[in-house]
Scaffold this motif. Structure first.
Motif, PDB file in Angstrom:
ATOM      1  N   MET A 181       0.893  -1.398  -0.397  1.00 28.07           N
ATOM      2  CA  MET A 181      -0.300   0.213  -0.237  1.00 28.07           C
ATOM      3  C   MET A 181       0.886   1.114   0.122  1.00 28.07           C
ATOM      4  O   MET A 181       1.899   1.361   0.600  1.00 28.07           O
ATOM      5  N   ALA A 182       0.468   2.173  -0.494  1.00 30.37           N
ATOM      6  CA  ALA A 182       1.214   3.850  -0.795  1.00 30.37           C
ATOM      7  C   ALA A 182       1.949   4.331   0.138  1.00 30.37           C
ATOM      8  O   ALA A 182       0.082   4.149   1.130  1.00 30.37           O
ATOM      9  N   THR A 183       2.263   4.959   0.575  1.00 28.95           N
ATOM     10  CA  THR A 183       2.659   5.780   1.892  1.00 28.95           C
ATOM     11  C   THR A 183       1.869   7.621   1.498  1.00 28.95           C
ATOM     12  O   THR A 183       1.283   7.278   0.375  1.00 28.95           O
ATOM     13  N   LEU A 184       1.468   8.031   2.447  1.00 24.07           N
ATOM     14  CA  LEU A 184       1.049   9.088   2.227  1.00 24.07           C
ATOM     15  C   LEU A 184       2.035  10.287   1.225  1.00 24.07           C
ATOM     16  O   LEU A 184       0.793  11.110   0.786  1.00 24.07           O
ATOM     17  N   HIS A 185       2.959  10.086   1.335  1.00 28.93           N
ATOM     18  CA  HIS A 185       3.819  10.689   1.019  1.00 28.93           C
ATOM     19  C   HIS A 185       4.613   9.965  -0.363  1.00 28.93           C
ATOM     20  O   HIS A 185       5.096  11.157  -1.364  1.00 28.93           O
ATOM     21  N   ASP A 186       3.741   9.260  -0.953  1.00 30.68           N
ATOM     22  CA  ASP A 186       4.296   8.695  -2.165  1.00 30.68           C
ATOM     23  C   ASP A 186       3.636   9.120  -3.227  1.00 30.68           C
ATOM     24  O   ASP A 186       2.748   9.759  -3.377  1.00 30.68           O
ATOM     25  N   SER A 187       4.479   9.207  -4.373  1.00 33.59           N
ATOM     26  CA  SER A 187       3.975  10.125  -5.822  1.00 33.59           C
ATOM     27  C   SER A 187       2.732   9.177  -6.768  1.00 33.59           C
ATOM     28  O   SER A 187       2.293   9.954  -7.542  1.00 33.59           O
ATOM     29  N   THR A 188       2.261   8.308  -6.199  1.00 34.39           N
ATOM     30  CA  THR A 188       1.411   7.290  -6.531  1.00 34.39           C
ATOM     31  C   THR A 188       0.340   7.600  -5.492  1.00 34.39           C
ATOM     32  O   THR A 188      -0.781   6.389  -6.107  1.00 34.39           O
ATOM     33  N   THR A 189       0.066   8.127  -5.025  1.00 35.01           N
ATOM     34  CA  THR A 189      -1.380   8.399  -4.190  1.00 35.01           C
ATOM     35  C   THR A 189      -1.718   9.465  -4.082  1.00 35.01           C
ATOM     36  O   THR A 189      -0.982  10.767  -5.031  1.00 35.01           O
ATOM     37  N   THR A 190      -3.320  10.156  -4.352  1.00 38.36           N
ATOM     38  CA  THR A 190      -4.188  11.535  -4.284  1.00 38.36           C
ATOM     39  C   THR A 190      -4.303  11.774  -4.031  1.00 38.36           C
ATOM     40  O   THR A 190      -5.038  11.133  -2.882  1.00 38.36           O
ATOM     41  N   ARG A 191      -4.690  12.829  -2.741  1.00 36.68           N
ATOM     42  CA  ARG A 191      -5.469  13.237  -1.803  1.00 36.68           C
ATOM     43  C   ARG A 191      -6.756  13.385  -2.076  1.00 36.68           C
ATOM     44  O   ARG A 191      -7.031  14.135  -3.022  1.00 36.68           O
ATOM     45  N   TRP A 192      -7.328  13.188  -1.531  1.00 36.42           N
ATOM     46  CA  TRP A 192      -8.739  13.648  -1.600  1.00 36.42           C
ATOM     47  C   TRP A 192      -9.614  14.187  -0.108  1.00 36.42           C
ATOM     48  O   TRP A 192      -9.133  14.047   0.711  1.00 36.42           O
ATOM     49  N   THR A 193     -10.992  14.477  -0.472  1.00 38.93           N
ATOM     50  CA  THR A 193     -11.211  15.462   0.520  1.00 38.93           C
ATOM     51  C   THR A 193     -12.859  14.661   0.282  1.00 38.93           C
ATOM     52  O   THR A 193     -13.183  15.159  -0.721  1.00 38.93           O
ATOM     53  N   VAL A 194     -13.285  14.240   1.899  1.00 40.45           N
ATOM     54  CA  VAL A 194     -13.960  13.574   2.313  1.00 40.45           C
ATOM     55  C   VAL A 194     -14.594  13.706   3.255  1.00 40.45           C
ATOM     56  O   VAL A 194     -14.302  14.303   4.230  1.00 40.45           O
ATOM     57  N   SER A 195     -16.397  14.442   3.364  1.00 42.59           N
ATOM     58  CA  SER A 195     -17.174  14.910   4.377  1.00 42.59           C
ATOM     59  C   SER A 195     -17.770  12.986   4.969  1.00 42.59           C
ATOM     60  O   SER A 195     -18.702  12.872   3.564  1.00 42.59           O
TER      61      SER A 195
END
Length: 94
Positions: free
Chosen positions: A1-15
């Motif tokens: 699983m990718a880490t939060l600082h991995d360039s293969t991840t995308t940041r989501w804003t979820v409510s």
């Protein structure tokens, strides 16, 4: 699983509702997980949900195929994949 600082991840804003937030945090805490594990939990949940929905769609599409015909299709595909794997293995061994 990718880490939060991995360039293969995308940041989501979820409510989500406060109730869902509290329930998830309690659930994770009871299992010794930390705040950062929320992303891992959500990613796994999304993957399972996509899988379940895809499976339901496939089941609906093949619902009219008789079981014997479906088994023949599966057997044919399995035989083809096994043959491909044998050929691939033989090429690597040569």
């Amino acid at each position: 699983m990718a880490t939060l600082h991995d360039s293969t991840t995308t940041r989501w804003t979820v409510s989500v509702s406060k109730e869902t937030d509290t329930s998830l945090r309690c659930f994770l805490a009871q299992r010794g997980m930390k705040k950062g594990d929320i992303s891992k939990f959500v990613e796994e949940a999304v993957k399972w949900r996509v899988f379940e929905q895809t499976l339901a769609e496939v089941r609906e599409q093949v619902a009219d195929i008789p079981p014997e015909e479906m088994q023949a299709i599966i057997d044919e595909a399995t035989t083809a994949v096994r043959q491909d794997m044998r050929e691939e293995f033989a090429r690597k061994e040569a």
